[in-house]
Each structure stands twice: as structure tokens, then as C-alpha cells.
Design a protein around this motif. Structure first.
Motif: not given
Length: 86
Positions: A41-43, A47-49, A53-55
Motif C-alpha cells: 500500500s505504501n509503495v 507511486l500514485i503521488g 506530481r508530474e501531471m
């Protein structure tokens, strides 16, 4: 070939693997512990974060809104993908 390796700024880092299985996680659902699920879940959240952030801000806001919804309907209309939320 089964040791986790990360490349950052042209440098390679070998990550220690504390699992008894070659892939780093239990290979049977009956062997999965709470810590394994929390780690996954943390990984995944990190990854979602990173992706958000790149969008571009407009798309980041739209995707963040969709992620808060409990249910998303996906349908095609005139060869275009559409989303509806509940």
C-alpha cells in the motif's frame, strides 16, 4: 537477476531484499502478513503521488477528484472515452 536495482541520476543502487522469496514478496496469499500489505500500500501510494506530481495542474485536479469517488463508470460514446462518477 532477482535483486532489486534502482537507477537514479546515472547511478545504480542495489536494495537489500529481506524476503525469503526471490521476488521480495510472499508467493502465496496464505503467506501474506499485515506488514506485506502495508508495504504494498505504501509503495502504491508513493507511486500514485509521484505520477500526480508530474501531471499538469488541470489533469492533476481531475484525476485527484476521480480518485476520491467510490465508483467510476467508464463508457464509450462516439469513439470517445467518458467517465461518470457516483
Amino acid at each position: 537477476m532477482m535483486t532489486p536495482l534502482i537507477e537514479e541520476d546515472g547511478l545504480q543502487f542495489v536494495l537489500p531484499c529481506e524476503s525469503s522469496t526471490p521476488m521480495g514478496v510472499p508467493n502465496h496469499f496464505g503467506q501474506i502478513e499485515t506488514e506485506d500489505a502495508e508495504m504494498a500500500s505504501n509503495v502504491t501510494q508513493e507511486l500514485i503521488g509521484q505520477v500526480l506530481r508530474e501531471m499538469r495542474p488541470k489533469y492533476r485536479k481531475e484525476i485527484a477528484y476521480l480518485m476520491e469517488r467510490e465508483h467510476i463508470d467508464v463508457y464509450y460514446e462516439q469513439e470517445r472515452l467518458n467517465l461518470a462518477t457516483r
